[in-house]
Design an enzyme around this catalytic site. Structure first.
Site, PDB file in Angstrom:
ATOM      1  N   HIS A 281       8.393   4.226   1.874  1.00 39.76           N
ATOM      2  CA  HIS A 281       8.025   5.399   1.106  1.00 39.76           C
ATOM      3  C   HIS A 281       8.904   5.565  -0.121  1.00 39.76           C
ATOM      4  O   HIS A 281       8.617   6.380  -0.991  1.00 39.76           O
ATOM      5  CB  HIS A 281       8.198   6.606   2.041  1.00 39.76           C
ATOM      6  CG  HIS A 281       7.580   7.839   1.521  1.00 39.76           C
ATOM      7  ND1 HIS A 281       6.365   7.831   0.894  1.00 39.76           N
ATOM      8  CD2 HIS A 281       8.012   9.108   1.517  1.00 39.76           C
ATOM      9  CE1 HIS A 281       6.078   9.078   0.541  1.00 39.76           C
ATOM     10  NE2 HIS A 281       7.059   9.863   0.908  1.00 39.76           N
ATOM     11  N   CYS A 282      10.010   4.789  -0.192  1.00 37.73           N
ATOM     12  CA  CYS A 282      11.003   5.080  -1.236  1.00 37.73           C
ATOM     13  C   CYS A 282      11.063   4.029  -2.343  1.00 37.73           C
ATOM     14  O   CYS A 282      10.762   4.315  -3.492  1.00 37.73           O
ATOM     15  CB  CYS A 282      12.381   5.224  -0.600  1.00 37.73           C
ATOM     16  SG  CYS A 282      12.486   6.648   0.496  1.00 37.73           S
ATOM     17  N   ILE A 283      11.455   2.799  -1.965  1.00 34.35           N
ATOM     18  CA  ILE A 283      11.796   1.816  -3.004  1.00 34.35           C
ATOM     19  C   ILE A 283      10.583   1.461  -3.885  1.00 34.35           C
ATOM     20  O   ILE A 283      10.724   1.343  -5.099  1.00 34.35           O
ATOM     21  CB  ILE A 283      12.443   0.549  -2.382  1.00 34.35           C
ATOM     22  CG1 ILE A 283      13.604   0.939  -1.458  1.00 34.35           C
ATOM     23  CG2 ILE A 283      12.912  -0.425  -3.452  1.00 34.35           C
ATOM     24  CD1 ILE A 283      14.748   1.673  -2.115  1.00 34.35           C
ATOM     25  N   ASP A 286       9.769   5.571  -5.712  1.00 33.54           N
ATOM     26  CA  ASP A 286      10.666   6.464  -6.460  1.00 33.54           C
ATOM     27  C   ASP A 286      10.936   6.021  -7.904  1.00 33.54           C
ATOM     28  O   ASP A 286      10.957   6.868  -8.811  1.00 33.54           O
ATOM     29  CB  ASP A 286      12.007   6.628  -5.720  1.00 33.54           C
ATOM     30  CG  ASP A 286      11.797   7.166  -4.310  1.00 33.54           C
ATOM     31  OD1 ASP A 286      10.678   7.624  -4.024  1.00 33.54           O
ATOM     32  OD2 ASP A 286      12.751   7.131  -3.518  1.00 33.54           O
TER      33      ASP A 286
END
Ligand SMILES: NC(=O)c1ccc[n+]([C@@H]2O[C@H](COP(=O)([O-])OP(=O)(O)OC[C@H]3O[C@@H](n4cnc5c(N)ncnc54)[C@H](O)[C@@H]3O)[C@@H](O)[C@H]2O)c1
Length: 441
Positions: A281-283, A286
């Site tokens: 969900h992040c790298i 974001d």
């Protein structure tokens, strides 16, 4: 007062007193991978905590003391629920009775790679409906610099109420790393920045009750940018090492050996590893919040775009490797049986969000391969609109080629090498194992 922090007076002193006495009523909006562990930490610290989530099955499970997040043991959760320290609801009117609120809702990208602020906006509107003076609100969802001041603050500001005097608003980036046995919510240092110095001080005071280290910064924008720097740093370094892996492949050099040897340098180098593509969900998400915002400031985020492109090519690179291996064995990929080991986006977790395994499987399916997979954490997945159930690891024996996408510790790698005909290892899971069957990234 914290050295360099603001003196808390009036409403602030009252709220500060409740936080210190741990009588403040804590609310967490969004009970996912971030929100549930946070709720548990504050309940463990002695606060009465209520989690609020739109998903009624999650709130029911919390009330029944059953964890659905692997990092939160059910025994720990149920004991807090039994003691009355933690509960959950989908009814936002509980906000009326809360002193503090942490917003931990998703921040995905739209198809156009623009930030999707709808979850933050909807949670903030719910808070605004039941808002009262003397509250501390902290946004934790990863987002672009300016969100807290430009999006959340206007929604909470009502006539006569002044931020930093009558209520307090902060941003604090969440750094939790699901599946990490060493660093969890409690011992990961917590950065916090407020709209005013009194807000920052309130945020610092709040987190320091439950977490080991708090790092106050001078503004919400700095705190928002900290998270984007951390994740952009990872994304770009992974992009660099993925490009290096493609170069090494062309030159016949083992990229894993290169990285391991470089990592012996005791300063100025940090190892990153190539793989089948970014997941989670992040790298993969974001850095695009940052590039979107920087475009508005007239700056092209060229490193981010380039790393995004290189990382996005990795599933194709892995699929080409599988095809080449099969060609060399005299079997076209079309009609071949390919068994995928591991589909979660990273080792030892059950999270499928943005998993590169889905891209690899889709590409293989489009080239005519027959697919199966094993993953102890993921019982079924959807590929190209079809449900696929997990198969036992022994299914690898029937496949023409096995491709390791996620290197879960639970896999029997020795057994795999014995039974598989060909293995494409995209994670160096079979490090140290010499066999003609194995082709590494
Ligand atoms: N998962 C991670 O490892 C991680 C790490 C650091 C930061 N983050 C960031 O933290 C934020 C949350 O991520 P997550 O992984 O916990 O997401 P998640 O999807 O696991 O959980 C989010 C929860 O919010 C709920 N929700 C959505 N809209 C809501 C609303 N309006 N009101 C109440 N509940 C609502 C959902 O039902 C869900 O349970 C994201 O911004 C993410 O980028 C995640």
């Amino acid at each position: 007062m914290h050295p360099g922090g603001a003196v808390l007076e009036g409403t602030a002193a009252v709220l500060g007193g409740k936080i210190r006495a741990r009588t403040a009523r804590v609310g967490i909006i969004g009970l996912g991978y971030v929100g549930l562990p946070l709720a548990v930490e504050f309940a463990k610290a002695g606060f009465d905590v209520v989690g609020v989530d739109l998903n009624e099955s999650k709130t029911r499970k919390v009330r029944e003391g059953e964890s659905y997040i692997p990092d939160v043991p059910t025994a720990e959760l149920s004991s807090l629920v039994e003691k009355g320290k933690l509960t959950a609801t989908s009814d936002f009117s509980v906000i009326r009775d809360l002193d503090t609120i942490n917003i931990c809702v998703p921040t995905p990208l739209r198809k156009t790679k623009d930030p999707d602020m709808s979850y933050i906006v909807s949670a903030s509107r719910e808070i605004a409906q039941h808002f009262h003076p003397g509250m501390l609100v902290i946004l934790e969802s990863t987002t672009y610099p300016g969100t807290t001041d430009e999006v959340v603050l206007p929604l909470l500001t009502t006539e006569g109420l002044q931020v930093g005097r009558d209520f307090f608003l902060c941003f604090s980036p969440e750094r939790v790393d699901p599946g990490n046995p060493r660093f969890q919510t409690r011992n990961i240092p917590k950065v916090v920045g407020g709209v005013t110095p009194a807000c920052t001080e309130m945020g610092r005071l709040f987190y320091s009750q439950a977490l080991e280290t708090v790092v106050p910064v001078s503004s919400t924008q700095v705190a928002e940018m900290v998270k984007l720097l951390e994740n952009t740093f990872r994304m770009i370094n992974i992009g660099l090492v993925n490009e290096l892996a493609v170069m090494c492949d062309r030159m016949g050099i083992n990229v894993w050996e290169v990285i391991d040897a470089a990592a012996t340098k005791p300063f100025g180098f940090m190892p990153f590893y190539p793989g089948p593509g970014l997941g989670g969900h992040c790298i993969p998400v974001d850095p695009f919040y940052l590039s979107w915002k920087s475009k508005q400031a007239g700056i092209e985020a060229r490193f981010i775009e380039l790393a995004g492109y290189i990382n996005g090519q990795m599933p194709h690179f892995v699929v080409d490797k599988v095809q080449n291996v099969l060609n060399d064995a005299g079997k076209p990929v079309k009609g071949s049986h390919i068994h995928v080991m591991g589909v979660a986006y990273k080792r030892d977790i059950d999270d499928m969000r943005e998993s590169p395994a889905l891209d690899v499987m889709l590409l293989l399916e489009r080239r005519g391969a027959r697919l199966s997979y094993s993953d102890p954490y993921v019982p079924s997945i959807r590929v190209d609109g079809l449900n696929v159930e997990a198969a036992p690891e022994t299914a690898a024996a029937e496949a023409d080629c096995v491709v390791i996408i996620t290197d879960h510790k639970a896999f029997d790698y020795a057994g795999l090498v014995e039974r598989a005909k060909l293995i494409v290892d995209s994670r160096n899971a079979l490090k140290g194992c010499a066999s003609d069957k194995i082709v590494r990234l």
